[in-house]
Design an enzyme around this catalytic site. Structure first.
Site, PDB file in Angstrom:
ATOM      1  N   SER A 124       0.788  -1.302  -0.059  1.00 33.84           N
ATOM      2  CA  SER A 124       0.073  -0.008  -0.005  1.00 33.84           C
ATOM      3  C   SER A 124       0.924   1.414  -0.184  1.00 33.84           C
ATOM      4  O   SER A 124       0.130   2.314  -0.035  1.00 33.84           O
ATOM      5  CB  SER A 124      -0.704  -0.146   1.085  1.00 33.84           C
ATOM      6  OG  SER A 124      -0.090  -0.038   2.374  1.00 33.84           O
ATOM      7  N   HIS A 145      -2.812  -3.227  -5.840  1.00 36.91           N
ATOM      8  CA  HIS A 145      -3.184  -3.014  -4.638  1.00 36.91           C
ATOM      9  C   HIS A 145      -4.346  -2.970  -4.475  1.00 36.91           C
ATOM     10  O   HIS A 145      -5.476  -2.190  -5.083  1.00 36.91           O
ATOM     11  CB  HIS A 145      -2.617  -1.525  -4.290  1.00 36.91           C
ATOM     12  CG  HIS A 145      -2.899  -0.915  -2.929  1.00 36.91           C
ATOM     13  ND1 HIS A 145      -3.258   0.281  -2.849  1.00 36.91           N
ATOM     14  CD2 HIS A 145      -2.877  -1.700  -1.746  1.00 36.91           C
ATOM     15  CE1 HIS A 145      -3.395   0.604  -1.398  1.00 36.91           C
ATOM     16  NE2 HIS A 145      -3.475  -0.536  -0.919  1.00 36.91           N
ATOM     17  N   GLU A 157      -5.890  -0.860  -7.517  1.00 38.00           N
ATOM     18  CA  GLU A 157      -4.688  -0.167  -8.108  1.00 38.00           C
ATOM     19  C   GLU A 157      -3.772  -0.967  -8.841  1.00 38.00           C
ATOM     20  O   GLU A 157      -3.266  -1.964  -8.367  1.00 38.00           O
ATOM     21  CB  GLU A 157      -4.185   0.816  -7.220  1.00 38.00           C
ATOM     22  CG  GLU A 157      -5.057   2.010  -6.604  1.00 38.00           C
ATOM     23  CD  GLU A 157      -4.331   2.749  -5.456  1.00 38.00           C
ATOM     24  OE1 GLU A 157      -4.801   3.942  -5.521  1.00 38.00           O
ATOM     25  OE2 GLU A 157      -3.546   2.258  -4.925  1.00 38.00           O
ATOM     26  N   ASN A 195      -4.213   6.066  -1.010  1.00 38.43           N
ATOM     27  CA  ASN A 195      -3.568   6.537   0.023  1.00 38.43           C
ATOM     28  C   ASN A 195      -3.026   8.090   0.192  1.00 38.43           C
ATOM     29  O   ASN A 195      -2.971   8.559   1.005  1.00 38.43           O
ATOM     30  CB  ASN A 195      -2.770   5.629   0.432  1.00 38.43           C
ATOM     31  CG  ASN A 195      -3.246   4.407   1.024  1.00 38.43           C
ATOM     32  OD1 ASN A 195      -4.299   4.402   1.921  1.00 38.43           O
ATOM     33  ND2 ASN A 195      -2.489   3.184   1.058  1.00 38.43           N
TER      34      ASN A 195
END
Length: 498
Positions: A124, A145, A157, A195
């Protein structure tokens, strides 16, 4: 490159924790044979058993056919050693976030799998390029991800490393679709897309709390009622846990060389240090457990509602709101009645000074968000408490009211503008296309609108004004507008415009 839609496709999953288990489940239900490996004795077998039980429960509840649940469970195969990954077309790593450990694992896998096999990381935060750096065949390394819980969260992702080939990226996009996810191709950067982009919502809320403008409950209520977020920023941080969201926030901030737009506050770190982690510890920004109650976000008053008000400036919607609540609108300031205004980006102090208004009678109302359920108001230092109370009582006849301390951009303007601005910055640096940025943020964080969609809903010019005012009044480059936003606001173009 092997066909990701082949009926006999086999993939490997390394790591039998929550993420690895979730990835294995969606792969098995996607018709793919899954080999699971974990260094902990019995962990892979236990993961396969837990998935089988989960699928059986879903079948029992009528959420999937029993034969599909049985077939998916039969595709799960615990692996005794890494050698069992030899015939896998793709191996997905979902282990601890430690670069050295990941590099060592990929080096072992490189000597085991076939030349055309893909090696993917579910990291991540760690750069895909750094994971691949020590390998001989770096062109087949990429990020894949997923988001927790994997069976529920539809986004994945797909991250390209420095040497990742187009064929590998295309294959992983196809695999993501077969797993029932929505793949978004993302640049290899700190925090990738979600993120990174998710920092604005929580860190600006923390900044508002740090300035003692409003309480966590008030901030959450404003973002839920005014902007349609399913959870307020403090609810969200308590759910994910401070031991998760603070390290990610710090990593993204430090990896971006201290960009103030990504900065958190001392309180965020303090919450971790004192064990106030959120739901998992029973105490975070809110208390949890038996008898725990969320503090009210509503401001009430026993004062008589203001009978007449003067609305300053061109604010017809504010005048309509005051009329709906039962006030008469004065044609001019009579020197006694409350003065209502709807500033954009300014605080009450700056608005009063700029317009030569009596700050003691000025009550500013945020008209940028949806005001059908809740209204946010603020006053300058030294404001007449009786005037403030009378306006609270007036608005409370028809709406929930949240009264806060003076703040450039209230609560909602600040947070929404920061979310939109960071989305614009992601477009500017090419993390993904504008449409994929919006898609990823909606799917990955359950935002009601993607950040560029939000900018266009508010108006790129309005967002730019909020940020430039906040930057000028605070002196903080945290609020500097993205060049992507500035150009589109200047030209009257949508934020989503390429």
């Amino acid at each position: 490159m092997r066909d990701m839609n082949a009926p006999d496709l086999t993939i490997g999953v390394i790591g039998a924790g929550a993420m690895g288990t979730g990835i294995a489940q969606v792969a098995a239900t996607g018709g793919i044979t899954v080999r699971m490996f974990d260094t902990r004795d019995g962990a892979a077998a236990a993961s396969c058993e837990s998935i089988a039980k989960r699928l059986a429960k879903r079948a029992g509840e009528g959420k999937m056919p029993q034969e599909e649940a049985d077939a998916a469970s039969a595709r799960l195969q615990p692996a005794a050693t890494l050698q069992d990954m030899a015939d896998c077309a793709v191996v997905v790593e979902a282990i601890v976030e430690d670069l050295d450990i990941k590099q060592a694992l990929f080096a072992d896998l490189e000597s085991i799998v076939a030349e055309d096999a893909i090696l993917a990381s579910n990291t991540s935060s760690l750069p895909i390029g750094a994971i691949a750096a020590t390998l001989d065949k770096q062109d087949r390394i990429a990020g894949l991800h997923f988001f927790n819980p994997v069976p529920v969260m539809k986004l994945v992702e797909v991250i390209r490393g420095p040497q990742t080939t187009d064929a590998v990226m295309d294959a992983l996009v196809a695999l993501g679709k077969r797993l029932g996810r929505t793949p978004v191709v993302v640049k290899d950067a700190p925090g990738f897309l979600v993120n990174f982009g998710g920092r604005a919502y929580t860190t600006e809320a923390l900044a508002i709390l740090h300035e003692n403008v409003a309480t966590p409950a008030q901030i959450d209520a404003v973002m839920r009622d005014g902007f349609g977020f399913r959870m307020g920023p403090f609810e969200l941080m308590d759910l994910t846990g401070m031991d998760v969201n603070f390290p990610v926030t710090r990593f993204v901030h430090e990896s971006s060389f201290g960009d103030p737009r990504l900065r958190s506050t001392p309180l965020h770190r303090y919450m971790v240090e004192t064990g106030q982690l959120g739901r998992k510890s029973g105490q975070g920004f809110f208390a949890y457990g038996e008898g725990a109650q969320v503090p009210s976000a509503d401001t009430t008053s026993d004062a008589a509602p203001a009978a007449a008000v003067f609305v300053h400036g061109d604010a017809p919607e504010l005048g309509a709101l005051a009329t709906e609540c039962g006030a008469n609108l004065l044609d001019a300031d009579d020197g006694k009645a409350p003065i209502l205004a709807a500033p954009v980006g300014e605080d009450s102090t700056a608005y009063a000074a700029r317009n030569g208004i009596d700050h003691r009678r000025l009550v500013c109302i945020d008209m940028v968000p949806d005001t059908s359920r809740r209204v946010t108001l603020m006053t300058a230092p030294g404001a007449d408490e009786g005037v403030r109370a009378s306006v609270v009582s007036l608005l409370a006849t028809q709406r929930a009211v949240t009264a806060i301390a003076d703040s450039p951009g209230f609560i909602g303007q600040r947070i929404s503008a920061m979310v939109a601005n960071l989305g614009c910055e992601m477009a500017q640096i090419g993390l993904a296309s504008p449409s994929d940025i919006d898609l990823a943020m909606r799917l990955g964080l359950n935002y009601p609108k993607g950040p560029l969609e939000l900018a266009d809903a508010l108006g790129a010019d309005v967002v730019h004004t909020i940020l430039t005012q906040a930057q000028a009044l605070s002196g903080d480059d945290r609020y500097r507008p993205s060049q992507w936003l500035r150009r589109r606001a200047t030209l009257g173009l949508p934020a989503q415009q390429m």
